[in-house]
Write a protein that holds these residues in place. Structure first.
Motif, PDB file in Angstrom:
ATOM      1  N   SER A  54       0.922  -2.820  14.201  1.00 34.26           N
ATOM      2  CA  SER A  54       2.145  -2.719  14.171  1.00 34.26           C
ATOM      3  C   SER A  54       2.788  -1.879  14.406  1.00 34.26           C
ATOM      4  O   SER A  54       3.325  -1.094  15.163  1.00 34.26           O
ATOM      5  N   ALA A  62       0.965  -1.197  -0.624  1.00 36.83           N
ATOM      6  CA  ALA A  62       0.023  -0.402  -0.086  1.00 36.83           C
ATOM      7  C   ALA A  62       0.831   1.251   0.185  1.00 36.83           C
ATOM      8  O   ALA A  62       0.740   1.947   0.644  1.00 36.83           O
ATOM      9  N   TYR A  93       3.852 -13.780  -4.616  1.00 30.62           N
ATOM     10  CA  TYR A  93       4.940 -13.469  -5.109  1.00 30.62           C
ATOM     11  C   TYR A  93       4.933 -13.131  -6.573  1.00 30.62           C
ATOM     12  O   TYR A  93       4.620 -14.634  -6.696  1.00 30.62           O
ATOM     13  N   TYR A 130       3.239  -8.414  -6.191  1.00 28.40           N
ATOM     14  CA  TYR A 130       2.314  -9.923  -5.170  1.00 28.40           C
ATOM     15  C   TYR A 130       1.106  -9.327  -5.467  1.00 28.40           C
ATOM     16  O   TYR A 130       0.686  -8.636  -6.215  1.00 28.40           O
ATOM     17  N   VAL A 181      -0.251   2.123   6.795  1.00 27.35           N
ATOM     18  CA  VAL A 181       0.962   1.077   7.677  1.00 27.35           C
ATOM     19  C   VAL A 181      -0.697   1.153   8.652  1.00 27.35           C
ATOM     20  O   VAL A 181      -1.588   1.816   9.622  1.00 27.35           O
TER      21      VAL A 181
HETATM   22  C1  LIG Z   1       3.035  -8.417   0.500  1.00 21.94           C
HETATM   23  C2  LIG Z   1       2.372  -8.493   1.520  1.00 21.94           C
HETATM   24  C3  LIG Z   1       1.965  -6.488   1.192  1.00 21.94           C
HETATM   25  C4  LIG Z   1       1.134  -5.593   2.539  1.00 21.94           C
HETATM   26  N1  LIG Z   1       1.353  -3.892   2.600  1.00 21.94           N
HETATM   27  C5  LIG Z   1       0.844  -3.924   3.742  1.00 21.94           C
HETATM   28  C6  LIG Z   1       0.930  -2.533   3.720  1.00 21.94           C
HETATM   29  O1  LIG Z   1       1.189  -1.421   3.003  1.00 21.94           O
HETATM   30  N2  LIG Z   1       1.003  -2.083   5.119  1.00 21.94           N
HETATM   31  C7  LIG Z   1       0.781  -2.662   5.688  1.00 21.94           C
HETATM   32  O2  LIG Z   1       0.862  -2.423   7.642  1.00 21.94           O
HETATM   33  N3  LIG Z   1       0.765  -3.923   6.583  1.00 21.94           N
HETATM   34  C8  LIG Z   1       1.753  -4.721   5.066  1.00 21.94           C
HETATM   35  N4  LIG Z   1       1.960  -6.007   5.648  1.00 21.94           N
HETATM   36  C9  LIG Z   1       2.092  -6.961   6.570  1.00 21.94           C
HETATM   37  C10 LIG Z   1       2.774  -6.188   7.046  1.00 21.94           C
HETATM   38  O3  LIG Z   1       4.127  -6.697   6.495  1.00 21.94           O
HETATM   39  C11 LIG Z   1       2.795  -7.503   8.569  1.00 21.94           C
HETATM   40  O4  LIG Z   1       2.137  -7.375   8.948  1.00 21.94           O
HETATM   41  C12 LIG Z   1       4.378  -6.846   9.448  1.00 21.94           C
HETATM   42  O5  LIG Z   1       5.406  -7.033   9.310  1.00 21.94           O
HETATM   43  C13 LIG Z   1       4.279  -7.392  10.541  1.00 21.94           C
HETATM   44  O6  LIG Z   1       4.534  -6.887  11.310  1.00 21.94           O
HETATM   45  P1  LIG Z   1       4.166  -6.635  13.009  1.00 21.94           P
HETATM   46  O7  LIG Z   1       4.336  -8.226  13.926  1.00 21.94           O
HETATM   47  O8  LIG Z   1       4.270  -5.483  13.514  1.00 21.94           O
HETATM   48  O9  LIG Z   1       2.193  -6.243  12.865  1.00 21.94           O
HETATM   49  C14 LIG Z   1       1.523  -6.602   3.584  1.00 21.94           C
HETATM   50  C15 LIG Z   1       2.378  -8.485   3.773  1.00 21.94           C
HETATM   51  C16 LIG Z   1       3.042  -8.896   2.910  1.00 21.94           C
HETATM   52  C17 LIG Z   1       3.073 -10.065   2.561  1.00 21.94           C
END
Ligand SMILES: Cc1cc2nc3c(=O)[nH]c(=O)nc-3n(C[C@H](O)[C@H](O)[C@H](O)COP(=O)(O)O)c2cc1C
Length: 166
Positions: A59, A40, A162, A157, A55
Motif C-alpha cells: 500500500s 488495525a 461506518y 466500523y 499496514v
Molecule cells: C474502515 C477501513 C479500515 C481499514 N483499515 C486498514 C488497516 O488497518 N490497515 C491497512 O493497511 N489498510 C486498511 N484499510 C484499507 C486502506 O485504507 C486502503 O487500502 C488504502 O487507503 C488504499 O490505499 P492504497 O492505494 O495505497 O492501497 C482500511 C479501509 C477501511 C475502509
C-alpha cells in the motif's frame, strides 16, 4: 476455514477508525502529506508508550513508512466519515489534494498532518517493524499527544459499514 468465514468473523469485531499519516519526503520537491484510513490500530505498552498499526504490504502507506519513521494517528469522530472514505480509496490520485480539503496541523514532533476535528491524536516514531503475512506491524513509540477539549463521538466500523454509538 474459508476466507469468507474468516472475514465473516472479523467483520463482527467493532473497531475505532483512525487516520494514519506521515510526511512523505519522496513526493515532490518538498515532500507532501500522506494518509490512510485504518482500523488495525491498538495501544501496546504504557511504559514505554507504544502503539501499533498494521499496514498492508504494497500500500502507499507501507511504502511511505518504509522510508519515513515519523508518523501520526488521528482518532476520527463520527463527523469524519467522509474523510475516512476518501483516505481509504485505492489508487486515489493525490493525498496532497485530499489534505487541502481537511483542516489539519503539522505535528511538531513528526511533521505529519493531524486532523483538527479528530477526537485525539498521537505522534510516533517507528520502534520496530514486524512482517506478518500480507501486512507489516509497525510499532511506534509515542512522542506526543493531542487531546482536544471534550471528547466527541467516535467513528466506528462494523459489519462492513461506518457506524456511530447509539
Ligand atoms: C474502515 C477501513 C479500515 C481499514 N483499515 C486498514 C488497516 O488497518 N490497515 C491497512 O493497511 N489498510 C486498511 N484499510 C484499507 C486502506 O485504507 C486502503 O487500502 C488504502 O487507503 C488504499 O490505499 P492504497 O492505494 O495505497 O492501497 C482500511 C479501509 C477501511 C475502509
Amino acid at each position: 476455514m474459508s476466507e469468507e468465514e474468516f472475514r465473516g468473523v472479523l467483520a463482527r469485531l467493532a473497531g475505532g477508525v483512525v487516520l494514519v499519516s506521515a510526511h512523505d519526503p519522496d513526493d515532490g520537491p518538498a515532500g507532501a502529506p500522506a494518509g490512510m484510513t485504518a482500523t488495525a490500530f491498538l495501544s501496546v505498552s504504557l511504559d514505554p508508550p507504544l502503539v501499533l498499526v498494521s499496514v498492508r504490504t504494497g500500500s502507499r502507506m507501507d511504502e511511505v513508512l518504509t522510508e519515513q519513521p515519523l508518523w501520526a494517528v488521528s482518532l476520527l469522530s463520527q463527523e469524519q466519515r467522509v474523510t475516512a472514505g476518501r483516505f481509504a480509496m485505492r489508487g486515489r490520485l493525490s493525498d496532497r489534494l485530499l489534505f487541502r480539503e481537511v483542516p489539519h496541523v503539522l505535528g511538531e514532533h513528526t511533521g505529519a498532518p493531524l486532523l483538527k476535528d479528530a477526537l485525539a491524536g498521537l505522534e510516533c516514531r517507528t520502534e520496530s517493524r514486524v512482517p506478518a503475512g500480507d501486512h507489516t506491524l509497525v510499532v511506534g513509540r509515542v512522542l506526543g499527544t493531542h487531546l482536544g477539549g471534550m471528547a466527541g463521538a467516535p467513528l466506528l466500523y462494523y459489519q462492513g459499514a461506518y457506524r456511530h454509538l447509539a
